[in-house]
Design a protein around this motif. Structure first.
Motif, PDB file in Angstrom:
ATOM      1  N   THR A 217      53.058  25.032   5.210  1.00  0.00           N
ATOM      2  CA  THR A 217      52.646  26.139   6.073  1.00  0.00           C
ATOM      3  C   THR A 217      51.469  25.788   6.982  1.00  0.00           C
ATOM      4  O   THR A 217      51.018  26.632   7.760  1.00  0.00           O
ATOM      5  CB  THR A 217      52.225  27.363   5.233  1.00  0.00           C
ATOM      6  OG1 THR A 217      51.134  26.997   4.389  1.00  0.00           O
ATOM      7  CG2 THR A 217      53.384  27.864   4.364  1.00  0.00           C
ATOM      8  N   TRP A 255      58.378  23.545   8.557  1.00  0.00           N
ATOM      9  CA  TRP A 255      57.671  24.624   7.879  1.00  0.00           C
ATOM     10  C   TRP A 255      58.631  25.504   7.090  1.00  0.00           C
ATOM     11  O   TRP A 255      59.848  25.493   7.316  1.00  0.00           O
ATOM     12  CB  TRP A 255      56.961  25.497   8.921  1.00  0.00           C
ATOM     13  CG  TRP A 255      55.834  24.825   9.611  1.00  0.00           C
ATOM     14  CD1 TRP A 255      54.508  24.849   9.258  1.00  0.00           C
ATOM     15  CD2 TRP A 255      55.899  24.015  10.795  1.00  0.00           C
ATOM     16  NE1 TRP A 255      53.757  24.110  10.136  1.00  0.00           N
ATOM     17  CE2 TRP A 255      54.585  23.587  11.091  1.00  0.00           C
ATOM     18  CE3 TRP A 255      56.949  23.607  11.636  1.00  0.00           C
ATOM     19  CZ2 TRP A 255      54.280  22.773  12.171  1.00  0.00           C
ATOM     20  CZ3 TRP A 255      56.653  22.789  12.720  1.00  0.00           C
ATOM     21  CH2 TRP A 255      55.333  22.381  12.987  1.00  0.00           C
ATOM     22  N   GLU A 257      59.417  29.581   6.366  1.00  0.00           N
ATOM     23  CA  GLU A 257      59.189  30.852   7.051  1.00  0.00           C
ATOM     24  C   GLU A 257      58.609  31.852   6.056  1.00  0.00           C
ATOM     25  O   GLU A 257      59.231  32.192   5.046  1.00  0.00           O
ATOM     26  CB  GLU A 257      60.489  31.391   7.635  1.00  0.00           C
ATOM     27  CG  GLU A 257      60.311  32.697   8.396  1.00  0.00           C
ATOM     28  CD  GLU A 257      61.624  33.278   8.877  1.00  0.00           C
ATOM     29  OE1 GLU A 257      61.730  34.523   8.927  1.00  0.00           O
ATOM     30  OE2 GLU A 257      62.537  32.496   9.190  1.00  0.00           O
ATOM     31  N   THR A 261      53.569  32.489   8.524  1.00  0.00           N
ATOM     32  CA  THR A 261      53.986  31.476   9.503  1.00  0.00           C
ATOM     33  C   THR A 261      54.917  32.023  10.572  1.00  0.00           C
ATOM     34  O   THR A 261      55.026  31.429  11.651  1.00  0.00           O
ATOM     35  CB  THR A 261      54.691  30.297   8.812  1.00  0.00           C
ATOM     36  OG1 THR A 261      55.892  30.772   8.173  1.00  0.00           O
ATOM     37  CG2 THR A 261      53.784  29.624   7.794  1.00  0.00           C
ATOM     38  N   LEU A 265      55.556  30.153  14.329  1.00  0.00           N
ATOM     39  CA  LEU A 265      56.544  29.080  14.330  1.00  0.00           C
ATOM     40  C   LEU A 265      56.844  28.549  15.727  1.00  0.00           C
ATOM     41  O   LEU A 265      56.985  27.339  15.926  1.00  0.00           O
ATOM     42  CB  LEU A 265      57.844  29.536  13.655  1.00  0.00           C
ATOM     43  CG  LEU A 265      57.855  29.540  12.130  1.00  0.00           C
ATOM     44  CD1 LEU A 265      59.197  30.043  11.616  1.00  0.00           C
ATOM     45  CD2 LEU A 265      57.571  28.141  11.582  1.00  0.00           C
ATOM     46  N   SER A 266      56.954  29.436  16.698  1.00  0.00           N
ATOM     47  CA  SER A 266      57.272  28.998  18.057  1.00  0.00           C
ATOM     48  C   SER A 266      56.199  28.046  18.581  1.00  0.00           C
ATOM     49  O   SER A 266      56.507  26.966  19.123  1.00  0.00           O
ATOM     50  CB  SER A 266      57.411  30.209  18.977  1.00  0.00           C
ATOM     51  OG  SER A 266      57.796  29.802  20.278  1.00  0.00           O
ATOM     52  N   TYR A 268      54.008  26.390  16.693  1.00  0.00           N
ATOM     53  CA  TYR A 268      53.972  25.216  15.823  1.00  0.00           C
ATOM     54  C   TYR A 268      54.955  24.149  16.309  1.00  0.00           C
ATOM     55  O   TYR A 268      54.607  22.968  16.436  1.00  0.00           O
ATOM     56  CB  TYR A 268      54.325  25.614  14.392  1.00  0.00           C
ATOM     57  CG  TYR A 268      53.211  26.234  13.585  1.00  0.00           C
ATOM     58  CD1 TYR A 268      51.953  26.478  14.134  1.00  0.00           C
ATOM     59  CD2 TYR A 268      53.413  26.590  12.259  1.00  0.00           C
ATOM     60  CE1 TYR A 268      50.936  27.056  13.385  1.00  0.00           C
ATOM     61  CE2 TYR A 268      52.408  27.163  11.497  1.00  0.00           C
ATOM     62  CZ  TYR A 268      51.170  27.395  12.069  1.00  0.00           C
ATOM     63  OH  TYR A 268      50.170  27.960  11.313  1.00  0.00           O
ATOM     64  N   TYR A 269      56.209  24.557  16.541  1.00  0.00           N
ATOM     65  CA  TYR A 269      57.221  23.591  16.981  1.00  0.00           C
ATOM     66  C   TYR A 269      56.885  23.038  18.364  1.00  0.00           C
ATOM     67  O   TYR A 269      57.049  21.836  18.621  1.00  0.00           O
ATOM     68  CB  TYR A 269      58.610  24.223  16.975  1.00  0.00           C
ATOM     69  CG  TYR A 269      59.265  24.232  15.618  1.00  0.00           C
ATOM     70  CD1 TYR A 269      59.838  23.086  15.092  1.00  0.00           C
ATOM     71  CD2 TYR A 269      59.316  25.405  14.850  1.00  0.00           C
ATOM     72  CE1 TYR A 269      60.438  23.086  13.834  1.00  0.00           C
ATOM     73  CE2 TYR A 269      59.917  25.412  13.605  1.00  0.00           C
ATOM     74  CZ  TYR A 269      60.476  24.251  13.106  1.00  0.00           C
ATOM     75  OH  TYR A 269      61.062  24.252  11.856  1.00  0.00           O
ATOM     76  N   HIS A 312      63.334  29.778  12.804  1.00  0.00           N
ATOM     77  CA  HIS A 312      63.232  28.327  12.984  1.00  0.00           C
ATOM     78  C   HIS A 312      64.109  27.867  14.144  1.00  0.00           C
ATOM     79  O   HIS A 312      63.680  27.060  14.976  1.00  0.00           O
ATOM     80  CB  HIS A 312      63.670  27.599  11.706  1.00  0.00           C
ATOM     81  CG  HIS A 312      62.690  27.666  10.592  1.00  0.00           C
ATOM     82  ND1 HIS A 312      61.502  26.971  10.592  1.00  0.00           N
ATOM     83  CD2 HIS A 312      62.738  28.338   9.411  1.00  0.00           C
ATOM     84  CE1 HIS A 312      60.851  27.209   9.464  1.00  0.00           C
ATOM     85  NE2 HIS A 312      61.577  28.045   8.732  1.00  0.00           N
ATOM     86  N   ALA A 315      62.632  28.960  17.501  1.00  0.00           N
ATOM     87  CA  ALA A 315      61.377  28.278  17.807  1.00  0.00           C
ATOM     88  C   ALA A 315      61.617  26.818  18.182  1.00  0.00           C
ATOM     89  O   ALA A 315      61.051  26.313  19.170  1.00  0.00           O
ATOM     90  CB  ALA A 315      60.442  28.363  16.607  1.00  0.00           C
ATOM     91  N   TYR A 316      62.452  26.115  17.423  1.00  0.00           N
ATOM     92  CA  TYR A 316      62.709  24.699  17.680  1.00  0.00           C
ATOM     93  C   TYR A 316      63.483  24.517  18.986  1.00  0.00           C
ATOM     94  O   TYR A 316      63.153  23.652  19.806  1.00  0.00           O
ATOM     95  CB  TYR A 316      63.478  24.108  16.503  1.00  0.00           C
ATOM     96  CG  TYR A 316      63.620  22.600  16.500  1.00  0.00           C
ATOM     97  CD1 TYR A 316      62.641  21.768  17.022  1.00  0.00           C
ATOM     98  CD2 TYR A 316      64.749  22.002  15.936  1.00  0.00           C
ATOM     99  CE1 TYR A 316      62.783  20.398  16.996  1.00  0.00           C
ATOM    100  CE2 TYR A 316      64.906  20.627  15.895  1.00  0.00           C
ATOM    101  CZ  TYR A 316      63.919  19.817  16.429  1.00  0.00           C
ATOM    102  OH  TYR A 316      64.067  18.450  16.401  1.00  0.00           O
TER     103      TYR A 316
END
Length: 322
Positions: A217, A255, A257, A261, A265-266, A268-269, A312, A315-316
């Motif tokens: 996380t 990560w 979810e 987080t 997430l958006s 982070y990626y 995920h 975001a990725y």
């Protein structure tokens, strides 16, 4: 399938095929089954990138040696959709752990893989098993000397095929402590290299499981050994044992979810794709895992149990688009 039993300690090979590097985009995804390429394509490709090659990491078990027609269909579809597989060797799960491979197992796995027509015939990327610094990944025991012996044998055996195998060691858990069921990574590696000092010279790259720990996380801006930058600590450690420059294959990362987080997430990626996974030493990044739901990997999954994209996925995909 070849009927060969190997009893010697090692196979000495003086020359082997040196594959050319194939032009593949760094980003990819870790999948668990051969039927997931369409779902991977929906995540990684769009109109502009449909002709771009991407990576998928996927396990290949001893049971898979008996279903090679399925695997040939997978390889053929991978060529059509432009996916370069990273094949992670595995045995069978029994009594709570993965069975320790024998040399005959390695010979059988190699024979099966060599019988297939690969998407990129002169670059056949193989990871030699998985996280043996966890006892349940290696027959319920912590045995770095034993793993090093199998790794060395597998490296020689794959290179002896002379068909372009790219041999990578197992990714290790960077966050594992020393204990009864896990061993700290660099302690594990020191014992490996002490028992088999030349094993690194057989490797064509380095496999890293650089997760954002603790707890999958952490922010991507973290700098420690247990961060997304764990591969940097591994490379620094390897310099003590080899002068080789190892391309990095991050076959697991990502990560979970959670409520904490989800809102990040958006970003982070996007940060990881732009500032970390863009490192020129990195050859491939395949976040774990495309379809992990239902089950213990659901919080990592890019699709939910109904087959719908998760946070995920969004975001990725958004990060890759940028």
């Amino acid at each position: 399938m070849r009927n060969v039993f190997v009893f010697g300690c090692c196979v000495v090979v003086f020359l082997w095929f040196v594959p050319q590097v194939f032009a593949v985009d760094v980003q990819g995804v870790h999948i668990l089954n051969t039927g997931e390429l369409d779902a991977a394509s929906a995540l990684l490709k769009n109109v502009k990138t449909k002709d771009q090659w991407d990576y998928v990491t996927i396990p290949f078990t001893l049971d898979d040696t008996h279903r090679l027609s399925d695997w040939q269909r997978f390889f053929s579809q991978a060529r059509e959709l432009k996916f370069q597989p990273i094949i992670r060797l595995a045995t069978r799960f029994n009594n709570g752990s993965w069975v320790v491979p024998t040399k005959k197992d390695v010979v059988d796995l190699t024979a099966a893989l060599s019988s297939l027509e690969w998407p990129v015939p002169n670059e056949r990327i193989v990871v030699v098993f998985n996280e043996p610094n966890h006892a349940n990944e290696w027959g319920g025991v912590l045995d770095p000397e034993g793993y090093a012996g199998i790794l060395e044998f597998t490296g020689y055996w794959l290179h002896a095929e002379n068909v372009g195998y790219v041999v990578l060691p197992a990714g290790l858990d960077l966050s594992a402590p020393n204990g009864k069921i896990t061993m700290e990574e660099f302690t594990y590696l020191e014992r490996m290299f002490r028992s088999h000092p030349d094993v690194l010279e057989i490797m064509d790259g380095w496999t890293s499981h650089s997760y954002p720990n603790p707890g999958f996380t952490a922010s991507p801006t973290a700098q420690g050994k247990n961060s997304l930058r764990g591969f940097e600590f591994e490379l620094a450690f390897l310099k003590k044992y080899s002068q080789k420059k190892f391309p990095i294959y991050i076959t697991e990362t990502g990560w979970i979810e959670t409520k904490q987080t989800a809102k990040w997430l958006s970003w982070y990626y996007e940060y990881a794709v732009t500032n970390i996974w863009s490192d020129p030493r990195i050859r491939a990044v395949t976040p774990f895992v495309l379809k992990g739901a239902p089950g213990s990997f659901a919080q990592f999954s890019f699709y939910d149990s109904q087959g719908k994209p998760t946070l995920h996925f969004d975001a990725y995909k958004k990060a890759l688009g940028k």
